[in-house]
Design a protein around this motif. Structure first.
Motif, PDB file in Angstrom:
ATOM      1  N   PRO A   1      -7.687  17.473 -12.154  1.00  0.00           N
ATOM      2  CA  PRO A   1      -8.892  17.126 -11.393  1.00  0.00           C
ATOM      3  C   PRO A   1      -9.522  18.355 -10.749  1.00  0.00           C
ATOM      4  N   LEU A   2     -10.847  18.365 -10.746  1.00  0.00           N
ATOM      5  CA  LEU A   2     -11.579  19.482 -10.168  1.00  0.00           C
ATOM      6  C   LEU A   2     -11.657  19.391  -8.650  1.00  0.00           C
ATOM      7  N   ASN A   3     -11.852  18.168  -8.145  1.00  0.00           N
ATOM      8  CA  ASN A   3     -12.001  17.958  -6.704  1.00  0.00           C
ATOM      9  C   ASN A   3     -11.746  16.489  -6.387  1.00  0.00           C
ATOM     10  N   GLU A   4     -11.946  16.118  -5.122  1.00  0.00           N
ATOM     11  CA  GLU A   4     -11.702  14.736  -4.689  1.00  0.00           C
ATOM     12  C   GLU A   4     -12.576  13.745  -5.443  1.00  0.00           C
TER      13      GLU A   4
ATOM     14  N   MET B   1       0.842  -1.180   0.000  1.00  0.00           N
ATOM     15  CA  MET B   1       0.000   0.000   0.000  1.00  0.00           C
ATOM     16  C   MET B   1       0.878   1.232   0.000  1.00  0.00           C
ATOM     17  N   ASP B   2       0.332   2.286  -0.540  1.00  0.00           N
ATOM     18  CA  ASP B   2       1.082   3.534  -0.580  1.00  0.00           C
ATOM     19  C   ASP B   2       0.144   4.678  -0.933  1.00  0.00           C
ATOM     20  N   PHE B   3       0.685   5.894  -0.849  1.00  0.00           N
ATOM     21  CA  PHE B   3       0.006   7.123  -1.233  1.00  0.00           C
ATOM     22  C   PHE B   3       0.802   7.785  -2.349  1.00  0.00           C
ATOM     23  N   PHE B   4       0.110   8.592  -3.155  1.00  0.00           N
ATOM     24  CA  PHE B   4       0.793   9.564  -3.990  1.00  0.00           C
ATOM     25  C   PHE B   4      -0.087  10.805  -4.043  1.00  0.00           C
ATOM     26  N   VAL B   5       0.510  11.934  -4.378  1.00  0.00           N
ATOM     27  CA  VAL B   5      -0.184  13.218  -4.313  1.00  0.00           C
ATOM     28  C   VAL B   5      -0.502  13.711  -5.723  1.00  0.00           C
ATOM     29  N   VAL B   6      -1.716  14.242  -5.871  1.00  0.00           N
ATOM     30  CA  VAL B   6      -2.154  14.890  -7.106  1.00  0.00           C
ATOM     31  C   VAL B   6      -2.724  16.237  -6.692  1.00  0.00           C
ATOM     32  N   TYR B   7      -2.444  17.267  -7.468  1.00  0.00           N
ATOM     33  CA  TYR B   7      -2.939  18.608  -7.146  1.00  0.00           C
ATOM     34  C   TYR B   7      -4.184  18.923  -7.964  1.00  0.00           C
ATOM     35  N   SER B   8      -5.148  19.567  -7.312  1.00  0.00           N
ATOM     36  CA  SER B   8      -6.411  19.917  -7.967  1.00  0.00           C
ATOM     37  C   SER B   8      -6.241  21.171  -8.806  1.00  0.00           C
ATOM     38  N   ILE B   9      -7.321  21.586  -9.427  1.00  0.00           N
ATOM     39  CA  ILE B   9      -7.318  22.774 -10.273  1.00  0.00           C
ATOM     40  C   ILE B   9      -6.986  24.037  -9.481  1.00  0.00           C
ATOM     41  N   VAL B  10      -7.249  24.029  -8.165  1.00  0.00           N
ATOM     42  CA  VAL B  10      -6.928  25.177  -7.308  1.00  0.00           C
ATOM     43  C   VAL B  10      -5.653  24.919  -6.500  1.00  0.00           C
ATOM     44  N   PHE B  11      -4.845  23.958  -6.967  1.00  0.00           N
ATOM     45  CA  PHE B  11      -3.538  23.625  -6.387  1.00  0.00           C
ATOM     46  C   PHE B  11      -3.599  23.100  -4.957  1.00  0.00           C
ATOM     47  N   SER B  12      -4.718  22.513  -4.569  1.00  0.00           N
ATOM     48  CA  SER B  12      -4.763  21.886  -3.249  1.00  0.00           C
ATOM     49  C   SER B  12      -4.363  20.415  -3.409  1.00  0.00           C
ATOM     50  N   PRO B  13      -3.531  19.912  -2.501  1.00  0.00           N
ATOM     51  CA  PRO B  13      -3.075  18.527  -2.627  1.00  0.00           C
ATOM     52  C   PRO B  13      -4.177  17.540  -2.264  1.00  0.00           C
ATOM     53  N   MET B  14      -4.250  16.457  -3.041  1.00  0.00           N
ATOM     54  CA  MET B  14      -5.159  15.350  -2.767  1.00  0.00           C
ATOM     55  C   MET B  14      -4.314  14.084  -2.727  1.00  0.00           C
ATOM     56  N   PHE B  15      -4.580  13.242  -1.764  1.00  0.00           N
ATOM     57  CA  PHE B  15      -3.801  12.030  -1.551  1.00  0.00           C
ATOM     58  C   PHE B  15      -4.557  10.838  -2.112  1.00  0.00           C
ATOM     59  N   VAL B  16      -3.919  10.113  -3.016  1.00  0.00           N
ATOM     60  CA  VAL B  16      -4.502   8.907  -3.587  1.00  0.00           C
ATOM     61  C   VAL B  16      -3.881   7.721  -2.852  1.00  0.00           C
TER      62      VAL B  16
END
Length: 176
Positions: free
Chosen positions: A111-114, A1-16
């Motif tokens: 991505p727009l949001n989570e 298992m692991d995480f990686f980070v993707v940034y939204s359209i407003v540059f907020s980090p989201m963790f996958v």
């Protein structure tokens, strides 16, 4: 298992977050959040390993979140296996998946949001598990895919879009 980070359209980090079966490189579970905490992680592990799951070991890095979940994993009957500090090659299959999903999905979208990112990641993982070929699996997919031969001379190759058209699957079909 692991995480990686993707940034939204407003540059907020989201963790996958993802859980992967090493034997067939199958993605067992994914989810996306802006704030991964212990309770959220426990719920993800419950969803990834319902009932009698047959998983004996869970390989993860030294993220404090994973270390804090060791007792919970033990309660699920899973032995926690940490990789060495700053040694991503020790979980190379998961790291390779992160590189693949970045190259084949997240580098091509904003991505727009989570919810938007979670939907795209689920679609990509379905494509990854069902249709995408893997050289280490003798050009098969993690769930095994049906291959068809050209049944007759008039057959045509038909394209079926996957992951909102980013990828495609091709099959022989009768020409109409």
């Amino acid at each position: 298992m692991d995480f990686f980070v993707v940034y939204s359209i407003v540059f907020s980090p989201m963790f996958v977050f993802f859980v992967m079966d090493h034997s067939r490189r199958k993605i067992l579970h994914t989810n996306v959040t802006k704030n991964p905490d212990i309770d959220w992680m426990k719920q993800q592990l419950r969803e990834a390993f319902p009932g009698k799951h047959g998983i004996r070991y869970l390989i993860h890095d030294n993220d404090p979140m994973f270390v804090a979940l060791r007792d919970f994993m033990s309660d699920l009957g899973i032995e926690s296996k940490r990789t060495a500090f700053r040694s991503p090659w020790m979980n190379g299959i998961a790291e390779r998946f992160v590189k693949t999903i970045r190259a084949e999905l997240t580098d091509h979208i904003i991505p727009l949001n989570e919810r938007h990112l979670a939907r795209l990641v689920r679609e990509y993982c379905r494509y990854y598990n069902e249709d995408r070929t893997h050289t280490t699996l003798d050009m098969d997919s993690p769930e095994g895919r049906e291959t068809t031969e050209r049944s007759f001379a008039g057959a045509k190759v038909v394209q079926f879009p996957r992951v909102r058209g980013l990828h495609s699957v091709y099959r022989w079909e009768e020409a109409v």
